[in-house]
Structure formats: C-alpha cells, structure tokens
Design a protein around this motif. Structure first.
Motif, PDB file in Angstrom:
ATOM      1  N   UNK A 157       0.641  -1.482   0.135  1.00  0.00           N
ATOM      2  CA  UNK A 157       0.384   0.120   0.115  1.00  0.00           C
ATOM      3  C   UNK A 157       0.768   0.909   0.085  1.00  0.00           C
ATOM      4  N   UNK A 158       0.058   2.375  -0.763  1.00  0.00           N
ATOM      5  CA  UNK A 158       1.132   3.906  -0.643  1.00  0.00           C
ATOM      6  C   UNK A 158       0.238   4.639  -0.477  1.00  0.00           C
ATOM      7  N   UNK A 159       0.533   5.738   0.189  1.00  0.00           N
ATOM      8  CA  UNK A 159      -0.309   6.834  -0.268  1.00  0.00           C
ATOM      9  C   UNK A 159      -0.653   7.495  -1.364  1.00  0.00           C
ATOM     10  N   UNK A 160      -1.243   7.851  -2.162  1.00  0.00           N
ATOM     11  CA  UNK A 160      -1.966   9.199  -2.919  1.00  0.00           C
ATOM     12  C   UNK A 160      -0.895  10.367  -2.575  1.00  0.00           C
ATOM     13  N   UNK A 161       0.328  10.858  -3.523  1.00  0.00           N
ATOM     14  CA  UNK A 161       0.934  11.586  -3.184  1.00  0.00           C
ATOM     15  C   UNK A 161       0.514  13.164  -3.473  1.00  0.00           C
ATOM     16  N   UNK A 162      -1.262  13.156  -3.696  1.00  0.00           N
ATOM     17  CA  UNK A 162      -1.625  14.506  -3.311  1.00  0.00           C
ATOM     18  C   UNK A 162      -2.524  14.363  -2.562  1.00  0.00           C
ATOM     19  N   UNK A 163      -3.583  13.568  -2.797  1.00  0.00           N
ATOM     20  CA  UNK A 163      -4.432  13.518  -1.153  1.00  0.00           C
ATOM     21  C   UNK A 163      -4.111  12.407  -0.726  1.00  0.00           C
ATOM     22  N   UNK A 164      -2.885  11.647   0.395  1.00  0.00           N
ATOM     23  CA  UNK A 164      -2.954  11.022   0.976  1.00  0.00           C
ATOM     24  C   UNK A 164      -3.832   9.765   0.886  1.00  0.00           C
ATOM     25  N   UNK A 165      -4.898   9.229   0.362  1.00  0.00           N
ATOM     26  CA  UNK A 165      -5.411   8.871   0.466  1.00  0.00           C
ATOM     27  C   UNK A 165      -4.871   7.212  -0.117  1.00  0.00           C
ATOM     28  N   UNK A 166      -5.143   6.345   1.499  1.00  0.00           N
ATOM     29  CA  UNK A 166      -4.181   4.596   1.251  1.00  0.00           C
ATOM     30  C   UNK A 166      -4.846   4.100   0.063  1.00  0.00           C
ATOM     31  N   UNK A 167      -3.578   3.534  -1.021  1.00  0.00           N
ATOM     32  CA  UNK A 167      -4.519   2.893  -2.229  1.00  0.00           C
ATOM     33  C   UNK A 167      -3.523   1.549  -2.312  1.00  0.00           C
ATOM     34  N   UNK A 168      -3.888   0.923  -2.452  1.00  0.00           N
ATOM     35  CA  UNK A 168      -3.663  -0.669  -2.064  1.00  0.00           C
ATOM     36  C   UNK A 168      -3.367  -1.094  -4.195  1.00  0.00           C
ATOM     37  N   UNK A 169      -2.287  -1.630  -4.203  1.00  0.00           N
ATOM     38  CA  UNK A 169      -2.002  -1.967  -5.911  1.00  0.00           C
ATOM     39  C   UNK A 169      -2.600  -3.190  -5.512  1.00  0.00           C
ATOM     40  N   UNK A 170      -3.440  -3.564  -7.531  1.00  0.00           N
ATOM     41  CA  UNK A 170      -4.119  -4.793  -7.216  1.00  0.00           C
ATOM     42  C   UNK A 170      -3.840  -5.474  -8.177  1.00  0.00           C
ATOM     43  N   UNK A 171      -2.888  -5.280  -9.365  1.00  0.00           N
ATOM     44  CA  UNK A 171      -2.557  -5.602 -10.655  1.00  0.00           C
ATOM     45  C   UNK A 171      -0.945  -5.506 -10.863  1.00  0.00           C
TER      46      UNK A 171
END
Ligand code: ZN
Ligand code: ZN
Ligand code: ZN
Ligand code: ZN
Ligand code: ZN
Ligand code: ZN
Length: 374
Positions: A157-171
C-alpha cells in the motif's frame, strides 16, 4: 538393540551384525525421519553402510518414509555435486546439470525446464538476463543481509501523493489512479511521480539521480548508499511483484479472449492476447534483473546507453500491460485497432528484452562495475 542369531534377523550386506527385523526397521525409519540419507549399521562403532536397495525393500509398504528417503538422497546429491541444482521454480523437482563449458562465461544459456520455467544453464537460477550469475548471487546475499533495513520501504500500500488516500496495488500495472473520487490523480506506483510524464518519450523513472549534496559525513554517505540501493531494489522488487500478480492478468485476459470468441472471433484470432501475456512476463523478468545489473554498473557512457534502453523497454512494457488490462471496445473496428497495438507493442518488447547490447558488452568485456559494493 538386541543382536539376534535367529532367522528373522537382518543386517547390512557389508558386515556380519544381525538384528531383529522389527528393531532394524524402527531404526531405519527413525534415521530417515531425522533427515539422514546415509544410514550405517546400528551396531556400536560399526561403519558399514545400509544399502539403499535394502532400505527401499524394507520400506515397500511404507511409501511416506520411502519417499522421504528418496528426497534425502536427491537433496544430498544436489548439495554435494557443484554442477547440479534444482529447478528454480518452487515445487518443481527437476534437477539441472550445469554445462561445464559455461564455467568461463558471465552468464549461461536460457534453457526451458519441463515445468515451463526458464533457467540459467550456468547457475540453475531462474533465467536472469541481463545480469551475470556472479552479480546475481551477490545481490541475493546483499538482500539477505539488509532485509530488515528496508522491509518497511516496500509495502503493498502507498499513499496518494496528492490527497494521501491509502491505495492498495491490485494489479501488475504501475499506472495507478487514486481511488478517491475527488482526486483521481494518476501517478506512477514506483516513483510516485505524475503519470503523464511517464509517456514513452520522457520515461526516466528508471534512472537513479545521484544526490549532489556534500558527502562529508560518513553517516550521510551511508544514507545515500542506502537510497541508491533502495532505488534499484524497489524497481526490481516491483517487477517481481507484478510477475507474482500475473495470474490475475491471465484471468482477465482469458475472459477477454472468451468475450471476443463470443463475438465470432476464432481461437487463433484471439491467441495474440495469450502471446502478449507471455511476452509481458519475459519483459518484466528482463527488467527485474536489469535493475540488479544497473545497480552494479559504474557510471559511464555505456551505462547511460543501457539506462536509455532500459527506460525504453520499461515504457513499452507498461504500455503493453495497460493495453491488456483495459476494457475491450465494443465495435469490431476498434477491437482490430487494439489487436494491432497489442501485437506491435508485444513484438517491440520481445525484441528489446533480448538486450543484445548487454551481451555484446559481455563478449567485448566492456562493462565496468562499481567497486563500492565489492
Ligand atoms: Zn555392522
Ligand atoms: Zn526387536
Ligand atoms: Zn522446473
Ligand atoms: Zn546464472
Ligand atoms: Zn488522491
Ligand atoms: Zn515512475
């Protein structure tokens, strides 16, 4: 253990000690369960070996222990003979005998195991072009030594560099779109930079930019060495993870192929999708090991050309990955266009992942490596 002169007694064929058959069998099972592949006569200080054939005979009605013993024998053989190794694919039991003529080469040849995995004929590792066997070994060792230090750096998981929403890599695709409906920022998973700058003409996500700060403090220097390592490690690891997520892409592509066949395309006409996934895998494997190679390369014109080529292949690979993950268009004409694009990209990736210039460099002995890491 009782030595018995009775008929039901048994012993090795290499000495005269005889034992009760039940105890003897018990002894053999016990030794095998403890991991032994070389069994000796149970008599005190007797060095006579129990013959393998006798062990297999005695274990005829016990396939579990018998198979265990077989495995110990094979493992023992592979460990003790420097020119043998197991196939690198987990679970595959094929054994490779390395080509002795490869001994003087930097890297072996690509051989395909019966399980489908491509193997290096020199070191038995998974096929690792363009990096040579000795450097790959060094890299793996470094990874084991440093694993604690940078485990935290790479997560799924990483945080969106703009809004810091946590994003999970799924592909496997590195082109990520922020899941927040307000943001939808498109960025690169690897460097977190804006994706639009990753178009093929300006793809420099692969290049490590040396920090220009003063290097007085040794602590500072070691931090920069770590940063440099992390740069290459992350990119190598990222392709590895994309390869591990490949089953997802294969499932998507299978669905697409089925959908196209429902729309009256033949199996042969949709085969390009499956071929493209195979090419994608090869390209990613090549890129993955190209970062190991690049980590050890000394800065030079040759190294720069290498990085240009690497960036070029990486751009094309990400494009191909994106084409394969995208939804199919509805009109037949548009499908034809998608097919043409996928085929062109796949052809390009296939050609470029041969990394011929690296092999030319090996034969001219023109690659120079940094001595910092040796
Ligand atoms: Zn004996
Ligand atoms: Zn007994
Ligand atoms: Zn195999
Ligand atoms: Zn090798
Ligand atoms: Zn966002
Ligand atoms: Zn990037």
């Amino acid at each position: 253990m009782l030595e018995l002169p009775v008929q039901e007694s048994i012993g090795t064929t290499n000495c005269d000690h005889k034992f009760c058959k039940r105890c003897y069998l018990y002894y053999i099972r016990d030794k095998i369960n403890c991991g032994s592949s070389l069994l000796r006569c149970p008599a005190h200080k007797c060095l006579a070996c129990v013959e393998d054939t006798q062990i297999f005979d005695l274990l005829a009605s016990d396939p579990v222990t018998s198979n265990k013993f077989k495995k110990h024998l094979v493992d023992n053989f592979v460990i003790n003979f420097p020119w043998t190794s197991f196939c690198a694919q987990p679970g595959c039991e094929m054994i490779f005998r390395a080509n002795q003529s490869d001994a003087s080469k930097d890297i072996g040849n690509e051989v395909i195991c019966s399980c489908g995995e491509a193997i290096c004929s020199k070191c038995g590792e998974t096929w690792h072009s363009p990096v040579k066997c000795s450097l790959l070994k060094r890299w793996r060792k470094k990874g084991e030594d440093d694993s604690e230090t940078f485990n935290w750096i790479h997560a799924n998981t990483k945080d969106c560099p703009k809004c810091h929403t946590t994003i999970e890599k799924d592909g496997g695709c590195n082109h990520v779109v922020c899941k927040s409906s307000y943001c939808k920022y498109e960025f690169c998973w690897v460097c977190l930079g804006p994706w639009d700058k990753h178009g093929s003409s300006f793809y420099n996500c692969n290049r490590y930019v040396e920090e220009k700060d003063s290097m007085k403090e040794s602590q500072e220097r070691s931090r920069m060495n770590l940063n440099r390592y992390v740069h290459y490690y992350n990119r190598q690891k990222n392709h590895e993870e994309s390869i591990n997520l490949e089953h997802k892409l294969r499932a998507t592509v299978k669905e697409k192929a089925q959908e196209l066949m429902k729309r009256d395309m033949s199996w042969v006409e949709v085969e390009f999708l499956h071929i493209a996934v195979d090419v994608l895998r090869k390209s990613r494997k090549c890129l993955m090991f190209s970062y190991v190679f690049a980590f050890y390369l000394k800065k030079s014109n040759c190294a720069e050309i290498f990085e240009d080529n690497q960036g070029d292949l990486e751009g094309a690979t990400e494009d191909l990955s994106m084409y394969l993950e995208r939804k199919l268009p509805s009109s037949a004409d548009d499908v034809g266009e998608v097919k043409r694009r996928v085929q062109d990209k796949a052809r390009y990736c296939k050609e470029r992942s041969k990394v011929e210039h690296v092999f030319e460099g090996y034969s001219n002995d023109s690659w120079q490596y940094t001595d910092k890491y040796f």
